[in-house]
Design an enzyme around this catalytic site. Sequence first.
Site, mmCIF file in Angstrom:
data_model
loop_
_atom_site.group_PDB
_atom_site.id
_atom_site.type_symbol
_atom_site.label_atom_id
_atom_site.label_comp_id
_atom_site.label_asym_id
_atom_site.label_seq_id
_atom_site.Cartn_x
_atom_site.Cartn_y
_atom_site.Cartn_z
ATOM 1 N N ARG A 294 45.076 45.841 37.976
ATOM 2 C CA ARG A 294 44.643 44.452 38.130
ATOM 3 C C ARG A 294 43.969 43.939 36.864
ATOM 4 O O ARG A 294 44.246 42.826 36.419
ATOM 5 C CB ARG A 294 43.733 44.322 39.351
ATOM 6 N N TYR A 428 51.887 39.734 40.581
ATOM 7 C CA TYR A 428 51.684 41.184 40.478
ATOM 8 C C TYR A 428 50.358 41.640 41.096
ATOM 9 O O TYR A 428 49.338 40.952 41.010
ATOM 10 C CB TYR A 428 51.609 41.591 39.006
ATOM 11 N N GLU A 429 50.367 42.869 41.618
ATOM 12 C CA GLU A 429 49.150 43.594 42.021
ATOM 13 C C GLU A 429 48.265 42.809 42.980
ATOM 14 O O GLU A 429 47.049 42.833 42.886
ATOM 15 C CB GLU A 429 48.323 44.003 40.785
ATOM 16 N N GLY A 430 48.885 42.128 43.914
ATOM 17 C CA GLY A 430 48.139 41.259 44.815
ATOM 18 C C GLY A 430 48.110 39.868 44.227
ATOM 19 O O GLY A 430 47.566 39.657 43.147
#
Length: 563
Positions: A294, A428-430
Amino acid sequence: MTYRAPVQEMRFLLDSVLGAGRLAETELFAEATGDMVDAILTEAAKLSEDVLAPTRRAGDLKPAYLENGVVRTSDGFAEAYRAIAEGGWVGVAADPEYGGMGLPVSVQSCVNEMLASSNLAISLCPLLSQGQIEALEHHANDELKALYLPKLTSGEWTGTMNLTEPQAGSDVGAVRSKAEPNADGTYAVTGTKIYISWGDHDMAENVCHLVLARLPDAVPGTKGISLFLVPKYIPDTEGNPGPANGVKTVSLEHKMGLHGSPTCVMEFDGATGWLVGEPHKGMAAMFTMMNNARLGVGIEGLSQAEAALQEAIAFALDRKQGRTPQNGVDTILGHADVRRMIMNMAALTASARAICLDCALSIDMGRATGEDDWKARAAFLTPIAKAFGTDTGCEVSDMAIQVHGGMGFIEETGVAQFFRDVRVTAIYEGTNGIQAMDLVGRKLMDGGAIAFGLVDEITATAREAGGPLGSRLVEAAESLRGATEWMLGAEPNDRFSGAVPFLRAFALTLGGHYLLKAALTGGDSQRDALAAYHIRQMLPEAMGLCEQARGGAEQLYAYEIAS
């Protein structure tokens, strides 16, 4: 484009604004002296400018493709990746026991920004490996560490993260992939994963997948998920790749951008895997990798903002259109609206860099001191760094197209690639909405202690500065304090309805804090001008966002959306 790494700005920010010099005073990072950091950043800049930047357009124009079950990468990518690996750049922050440099994450973050600014598509590959390295360092057994970490750290092998399935995107608990125990202590992993960045390629001798799957006795939801390490080729005890595993790339996604980065649909058919961490505790292990990613993705967003800003300035210095009102400037840089756009771009980029590096420094200080306050500070800043960094990448790249005018919409200029490439980082990534909900949810479970502490830091800088700029920053900080207090008393869905504006308000106010702190060091009219612009022109938005954040959810459901 001729990319120039902003090493001087990075060093100033680390040393004079964030106080990163204290890292060298700790036992863990005693070798991270000013001279060492200078040397690392200077060499990374050379690699980025001279080796990676020339390959950026090739990745866009000649994408990766699937040929007879093997992914072939874009022209020049294999050579560029080899330069990254051989230079030791994958393992900047990795454990020296396995070949890493053991340097702070804040230094690694600066390196990652430069690599990504020069070629975002290729930089994702070592970024994923870095996340896998951290997950294995924290959760794998000694045997797996000894076999995999030296190869991943050296870049001989690369790592991936396999979460998403056709029916399980943000809802990771819906994962259906399964893992059956084998007699020898390994597991047979079966399932389909989608959106797997760098799931296969021809740049390294092995690709190592971290895969979420369910054991036969797993309970439903996230509590029943385990994590497995599944290599493309099964290595022998000496680390030599052996027979092919039951893993294959079914297809590559056709994407808006990032054409040089293969995004794979992966099929695991009884593939041999090794359990990482405890059974049914896979999410805890995977979140180690995801939290690393993140911050890394926030920096990927920042990187495209920096590159797009440089491209826009270069164009504005050269392009002549109409009569300009500024004496001595006969290009579009003399027009007030072009200046406005470039000032917005510069202020957002500088703010995003400061937030990302403050987050990285907090991670480093948490590791070096073991103090919970530093760890909590890093955790609070992580969703802000990810969401604001990637939103900034999208916003600044979009403005770079606007600065170019009609030429920005023409692919030959290459400026549109920044926006097309960076757009996915906000997903991406949440997604960034999920990051904002995390901020007003989990990250306020301490009663707002970290949030209020940051507001106090902002206020202290404002009072030190004094004058009109200090007063405006105090006003913004108090608006942020009020919004935080409202969040603490609100119902969850009311919090979530205002989460995105709250996060952006926090980021913009932090940006004013960092930029004013930079100006307070004195002797630089450019920093003075940027701080003044940000506080006068962008902080009013932050105060409006604080009001928006407190609107509640009821208004969102009052409007009927017809099918």
